[in-house]
Scaffold this active site. Structure first.
Site, PDB file in Angstrom:
ATOM      1  N   HIS A  39       0.822  -1.210   0.000  1.00 47.50           N
ATOM      2  CA  HIS A  39       0.000   0.000   0.000  1.00 47.50           C
ATOM      3  C   HIS A  39       0.859   1.264   0.000  1.00 47.50           C
ATOM      4  CE1 HIS A  39      -3.077   2.667   2.243  1.00 47.50           C
ATOM      5  NE2 HIS A  39      -3.485   2.538   0.992  1.00 47.50           N
ATOM      6  N   GLU A  66       0.745  -0.203  -4.722  1.00 49.66           N
ATOM      7  CA  GLU A  66      -0.409   0.675  -4.927  1.00 49.66           C
ATOM      8  C   GLU A  66       0.050   2.114  -4.816  1.00 49.66           C
ATOM      9  OE1 GLU A  66      -3.868   3.134  -3.315  1.00 49.66           O
ATOM     10  OE2 GLU A  66      -1.895   2.711  -2.452  1.00 49.66           O
ATOM     11  N   ASP A  68      -1.254   6.605  -5.571  1.00 48.15           N
ATOM     12  CA  ASP A  68      -2.324   7.591  -5.768  1.00 48.15           C
ATOM     13  C   ASP A  68      -1.828   8.672  -6.715  1.00 48.15           C
ATOM     14  OD1 ASP A  68      -4.178   6.750  -3.337  1.00 48.15           O
ATOM     15  OD2 ASP A  68      -2.150   6.928  -2.527  1.00 48.15           O
ATOM     16  N   HIS A  81      -0.990  11.056  -1.870  1.00 50.42           N
ATOM     17  CA  HIS A  81      -2.291  10.590  -1.385  1.00 50.42           C
ATOM     18  C   HIS A  81      -3.232  11.727  -1.034  1.00 50.42           C
ATOM     19  CE1 HIS A  81      -5.163   9.296   1.757  1.00 50.42           C
ATOM     20  NE2 HIS A  81      -5.259   8.213   1.003  1.00 50.42           N
ATOM     21  N   GLU A 149      -4.464   4.367  -8.151  1.00 50.80           N
ATOM     22  CA  GLU A 149      -5.717   5.018  -7.758  1.00 50.80           C
ATOM     23  C   GLU A 149      -5.786   6.440  -8.286  1.00 50.80           C
ATOM     24  OE1 GLU A 149      -8.207   6.626  -3.892  1.00 50.80           O
ATOM     25  OE2 GLU A 149      -6.611   5.160  -3.574  1.00 50.80           O
TER      26      GLU A 149
END
Length: 289
Positions: A39, A66, A68, A81, A149
């Protein structure tokens, strides 16, 4: 004419197999264990969403990371993020008069001046907020796979098209890379836009639609990625019972799981992937389960 038709059909089938491989690989975990996704990189061990964090994940042996993505004032895509720069950079010191220090209010050059590592540890002083282009090149260099994301798309009109264009320019929409990429968002509209623009891209919705709503989501997303605390074995089973836009069962990646007991419960509930700040803890728990 017949030969061209056969060739086109073969190409379409191969393309579908490639684009579905992230979900298929995860579903293969039914017989083994869920996929573990680092993450924001290995974010318990290095500053989140930085090149250092994905490098750390790679050294720890994790293939999935992962991140952002958001957009600067002058239109550059950057990996961060929060919609504010305050928590993970020294922006308050460098630009003290510009509260609330929103990403969208700073140029890429201004953000490039910020220290995105000292807040985490002096060891990472001088670490920068990467652009998405820089990040994609490092992911590729590390032979990693990416769960990307699109963050706060309501703040950045057109960010879906821009993100896909950048991915294409970086070579991530070719057959070799599609099996290493999933694009997700908390916005169903954003996921729907990505699927409409590039049906070849595997997509995921972040959240927990009701069981009644799931068939609608299955029209444009390949995975449902909820918080672990919001799901049950019966919910995961309901998701698996539906086929997504590529005629394969929907997958489930649960977040954010950071301890051994929760990781084992997630596996028992049948999830296909576990998103974790401490991927090593999760991997050890799943291996021993």
């Amino acid at each position: 004419m017949h030969a061209r038709a056969v060739a086109a059909t073969t190409t379409a089938l191969v393309g579908t197999a490639v684009l579905l491989s992230p979900v298929s690989a995860a579903r293969a975990g039914d017989a083994v264990e869920p996929t573990v996704i680092a993450h924001r990189g290995a974010s318990a061990y290095a500053p989140e969403n930085t090149l250092a964090s994905i490098d750390r994940a790679a050294r720890m042996g994790f293939s999935w990371v992962e991140n952002d993505v958001q957009r600067t004032k002058d239109g550059e895509l950057v990996v961060i993020h929060d919609d504010s720069l305050a928590r993970t950079t020294n922006v308050e010191d460098v630009f003290p008069g510009r509260a609330p220090w929103k990403v969208k209010d700073f140029t890429a050059a201004e953000i490039a001046r910020l220290d995105a590592g000292s807040w985490f540890s002096p060891r990472y002083a001088g670490t920068r907020v990467p652009t998405l282009a820089q990040y994609m090149r490092r992911v590729d260099h590390n032979h990693e796979k990416l769960l990307l994301e699109i963050k706060n798309p309501e703040l950045y009109p057109g960010i879906e098209r821009q993100t896909l264009a950048l991915l294409g320019n970086q070579g991530w929409l070719d057959r070799r890379h599609l099996g290493r990429l999933i694009v997700q968002s908390f916005s169903a509209d954003s996921v729907r836009i990505v699927h409409g623009l590039k049906p070849c891209v595997t997509t995921a919705f972040l959240g927990r639609p009701s069981v009644v709503q799931l068939p609608g989501y299955a029209r444009f997303t390949d995975l449902i990625n909820p918080s672990f605390g919001s799901i049950s074995a019966s919910y995961v089973s309901a998701v698996h019972g539906l086929k997504g836009p590529h005629d394969k069962p929907l997958g489930v990646f649960a977040w954010t799981v950071n301890d051994a007991a929760t990781a084992r419960r997630a596996a028992d509930e049948g999830v296909d992937g576990v998103i974790s700040n401490r991927p090593d803890v999760v991997r050890a728990a799943l291996s021993a389960n």
